[in-house]
Enzyme design. Structure first.
Site, mmCIF file in Angstrom:
data_model
loop_
_atom_site.group_PDB
_atom_site.id
_atom_site.type_symbol
_atom_site.label_atom_id
_atom_site.label_comp_id
_atom_site.label_asym_id
_atom_site.label_seq_id
_atom_site.Cartn_x
_atom_site.Cartn_y
_atom_site.Cartn_z
ATOM 1 C CG PHE A 295 -13.260 -4.615 -3.386
ATOM 2 C CD1 PHE A 295 -12.516 -3.473 -3.101
ATOM 3 C CD2 PHE A 295 -12.716 -5.552 -4.249
ATOM 4 C CE1 PHE A 295 -11.264 -3.274 -3.676
ATOM 5 C CE2 PHE A 295 -11.463 -5.362 -4.825
ATOM 6 C CZ PHE A 295 -10.740 -4.220 -4.533
ATOM 7 N N PRO A 296 -16.454 -4.031 0.412
ATOM 8 C CG PRO A 296 -16.496 -2.783 2.391
ATOM 9 C CD PRO A 296 -15.570 -3.235 1.285
ATOM 10 C CG LEU A 297 -19.702 -0.025 0.779
ATOM 11 C CD1 LEU A 297 -19.436 1.450 1.016
ATOM 12 C CD2 LEU A 297 -21.067 -0.414 1.334
ATOM 13 N N GLY A 298 -19.060 -3.106 -3.043
ATOM 14 C CA GLY A 298 -19.030 -3.368 -4.467
ATOM 15 C C GLY A 298 -18.372 -2.223 -5.220
ATOM 16 N N GLY A 299 -18.547 -2.228 -6.545
ATOM 17 C CA GLY A 299 -18.093 -1.105 -7.363
ATOM 18 C C GLY A 299 -16.620 -0.810 -7.304
ATOM 19 C CE1 TYR B 60 -3.320 -2.721 0.196
ATOM 20 C CE2 TYR B 60 -3.738 -2.175 2.481
ATOM 21 C CZ TYR B 60 -4.029 -2.919 1.365
ATOM 22 O OH TYR B 60 -5.030 -3.857 1.409
ATOM 23 N N PRO C 210 -14.661 -0.302 -12.603
ATOM 24 C CG PRO C 210 -13.779 1.283 -14.065
ATOM 25 C CD PRO C 210 -13.373 0.307 -12.995
#
Length: 314
Positions: A221-225, A66, A228
């Site tokens: 990625f707990p909220l998706g998206g 990171y 693209p």
């Protein structure tokens, strides 16, 4: 005569109490990857992490790759021994700023050991409490060269050796299938990090295995998206309706759903914004009634297809 001073009482754990690596931790922690966005303002990055700790965060997820060590350096500068924060890092990839992708895989046992040593140096620790092996069995991955197709047993043997040497405390897995998790169980796996959200529930079998084995489930990625073309939790009509009814944001609904989904769930949402940080932590206090949960559970899952083709190790 002056009164003795005492440390301030710790804030309540966001989301209540969960368990990770044999320790009681907040169910909502902090994913530090986004601190890289504050690369030009180190003081702001340190202040943001301190703010998270002040709000009760007691476990932080990081990696040497990171920001090519920048995020680990911020964690080292921000944390104090009295904070008693559990640091979780991961190995399996390294930074590659000049390459075609920002990361390249580093899956071989020697690579894993070198990554642990790099994490120790930048974090300023003698032992990393939890180290996750980031594999390429599921979720998102950069392309896998032939020399990076490495067997699970060889990787676990190296991590077990590092644990016996005291350089890491416990072992976790990331981006794995249920079969890989089953094979790894004798190594003493304490957590699994897989891509998972309301709109991407392909790894339900991995979650249920974690529940059965009392392993922490830490969705990324707990909220998706994340990329693209991938579905976003905040775009779902059921999520928008729940947010309006509850007086919160769609993102908070998505995080609250994950906490309700399983008692083994721990969250590590990341942000470089103080307001978003506070909103993420506040999601742990949101209660979803049965009607709302039923509406959210009915949201269809979309296949979480990696953007690149890759080979997975045996």
């Amino acid at each position: 005569m002056t009164s003795p001073s005492f440390p301030a009482a710790r804030a309540p754990r966001p989301g209540g109490a969960g368990e990770l690596a044999g320790r009681t931790v907040a169910r909502v922690g902090y994913g530090a990857m986004q601190l890289e966005r504050l690369h030009d303002d180190r003081s702001a990055a340190v202040a943001l992490l301190r703010h998270a700790i002040d709000f009760g965060v007691d476990h932080v997820d990081t990696a040497q790759f990171y920001g090519d060590g920048f995020v680990n350096e911020i964690i080292r500068a921000a944390l104090r021994p009295e904070d008693d924060v559990l640091v979780v890092s991961k190995v399996g990839a390294v930074s590659d700023p000049g390459g075609p992708f920002p990361l390249r895989l580093a899956q071989r046992p020697a690579d894993l050991r070198a990554s642990v040593e790099d994490n120790l140096a930048t974090l300023g620790l003698e032992q990393i409490p939890v180290v996750n092996l980031r594999r390429t069995d599921s979720g998102i991955s950069v392309p896998v060269p032939d020399d990076q197709v490495v067997g699970l047993d060889d990787q676990l043997a190296e991590l077990i050796a590092l644990r016996e040497e005291g350089k890491i405390g416990t072992i976790g897995l990331s981006s794995v299938t249920a079969d890989i998790l089953r094979r790894a169980l004798p190594a003493g796996i304490v957590c699994v990090q897989n891509a998972y959200s309301l709109v991407a529930r392909d790894d339900e079998d991995v979650l249920r295995l974690c529940e059965a084995e009392q392993i922490a489930w830490v969705p990324y990625f707990p909220l998706g998206g994340a990329l693209p073309g991938l579905a976003k939790v905040a775009d779902e009509p059921a999520v928008l309706a729940a947010a309006e009814r509850l007086g919160c944001t769609p993102a908070q609904v998505g995080l609250a759903w994950l906490l309700h989904r399983s008692p083994r769930t721990l969250l590590i949402p990341g942000t470089a914004d103080t307001g978003h940080l506070e909103a993420n932590l506040a999601a742990g206090a949101i209660t979803l009634d049965e009607q709302t949960l039923a509406a959210l559970d009915a949201v269809p899952t979309r296949p979480f297809t990696p953007p690149f083709r890759f080979r997975a190790g045996a």
